[in-house]
Enzyme design. Structure first.
Site, short mmCIF file in Angstrom:
data_model
loop_
_atom_site.label_atom_id
_atom_site.label_comp_id
_atom_site.label_asym_id
_atom_site.label_seq_id
_atom_site.Cartn_x
_atom_site.Cartn_y
_atom_site.Cartn_z
N SER A 38 -44.20 -46.45 -41.34
CA SER A 38 -45.03 -46.55 -39.94
C SER A 38 -46.22 -47.63 -40.09
O SER A 38 -46.45 -48.24 -39.01
CB SER A 38 -45.50 -45.37 -39.36
OG SER A 38 -46.38 -44.58 -40.15
N ASP A 187 -55.05 -40.80 -33.61
CA ASP A 187 -54.57 -39.81 -34.53
C ASP A 187 -55.46 -39.80 -35.90
O ASP A 187 -55.24 -38.88 -36.63
CB ASP A 187 -53.10 -39.99 -34.67
CG ASP A 187 -52.78 -41.60 -35.62
OD1 ASP A 187 -53.89 -42.08 -35.92
OD2 ASP A 187 -51.68 -41.68 -35.66
N HIS A 190 -53.61 -43.64 -38.34
CA HIS A 190 -52.61 -45.15 -38.38
C HIS A 190 -53.90 -46.26 -37.80
O HIS A 190 -54.45 -45.93 -37.18
CB HIS A 190 -51.46 -45.18 -37.42
CG HIS A 190 -50.33 -44.21 -37.83
ND1 HIS A 190 -50.28 -42.82 -37.53
CD2 HIS A 190 -49.38 -44.55 -38.66
CE1 HIS A 190 -49.31 -42.26 -38.20
NE2 HIS A 190 -48.70 -43.24 -38.85
#
Length: 216
Positions: A38, A187, A190
């Site tokens: 990711s 979050d 990230h």
């Protein structure tokens, strides 16, 4: 101090089923394969805001007409990367000038035995070497709650494999980003656009050196 207690949210990203990447658009200039999870895929960011497009734009501003192909899969592990490296390269339709390999964070968060992580990364780098593709390894640090033994074994993987395969090494993909909420998505893990920009800025000299070697 690195706020590693935030890191489990990486696993909250729903793994995306690996899909065959579209062939890279052929053009002049080096082709860089960004192969990772990711962090490479630009999780949570709009089109053109992730790692690959930002790195491409930054290189071009520095006079390198590179193309950076995004082969990141959110939630991916080294096992997933090992399973898809062959067909990823096959589908590109062009041999990359350089491959940036950024995998291992999700292994660590799942507590995967570092020996397994190392074996998978070794297989990925072996395949790239077999096809004559230079590599830049983007390393990762382990969460301290996993204990000193795990941390020692895990963090040794990246420099060890870089030495084994003569690859360039960027020791910590999230250098300067972890723990800085201004550079993170909601979050807390990230990187946001500015966080990716910080990653690209930090990694740029290493990428430039790696590309220079391919022209030597």
């Amino acid at each position: 101090m690195l706020r590693w207690f935030l890191f489990p949210a990486l696993l909250a990203a729903t793994p995306v089923a690996a899909q065959a990447p579209a062939p890279a658009a052929k053009a002049d200039g080096p082709l860089i394969l960004a192969f990772g999870d990711s962090l490479t895929a630009g999780y949570g960011l709009g089109r053109g805001l992730g790692f690959a497009p930002q790195l491409q734009d930054t290189l071009r501003r520095h006079g390198v007409k590179a193309r950076v192909h995004d082969a990141g899969v959110s939630g991916d592990t080294t096992a997933g990367g090992r399973a898809r490296i062959g067909w990823t390269l096959q589908r590109l339709g062009e041999k990359p000038t350089l491959a940036i390999v950024e995998l291992g964070a999700n292994d660590m968060l799942r507590g995967v035995d570092p020996a397994v992580t190392e074996a998978n990364l070794d297989a990925i780098l072996a395949e790239l070497k077999k096809q004559g593709i230079p590599v830049l390894v983007a390393g990762m640090l382990a969460a301290p709650n996993l204990g000193p033994d795990y941390r020692r074994r895990y963090e040794a993987i990246f420099p060890s494999l870089a030495r084994k395969y003569g690859a360039d090494l960027y020791p910590f993909m999230l250098q300067g980003v972890v723990g800085n909420r201004a550079l993170l998505l909601s979050d807390g893990v990230h990187p946001n656009f500015e966080g990716v920009k910080r990653i690209v800025t930090g990694m740029l000299p290493t990428v430039q050196r790696a590309l220079a070697k391919t022209r030597a």
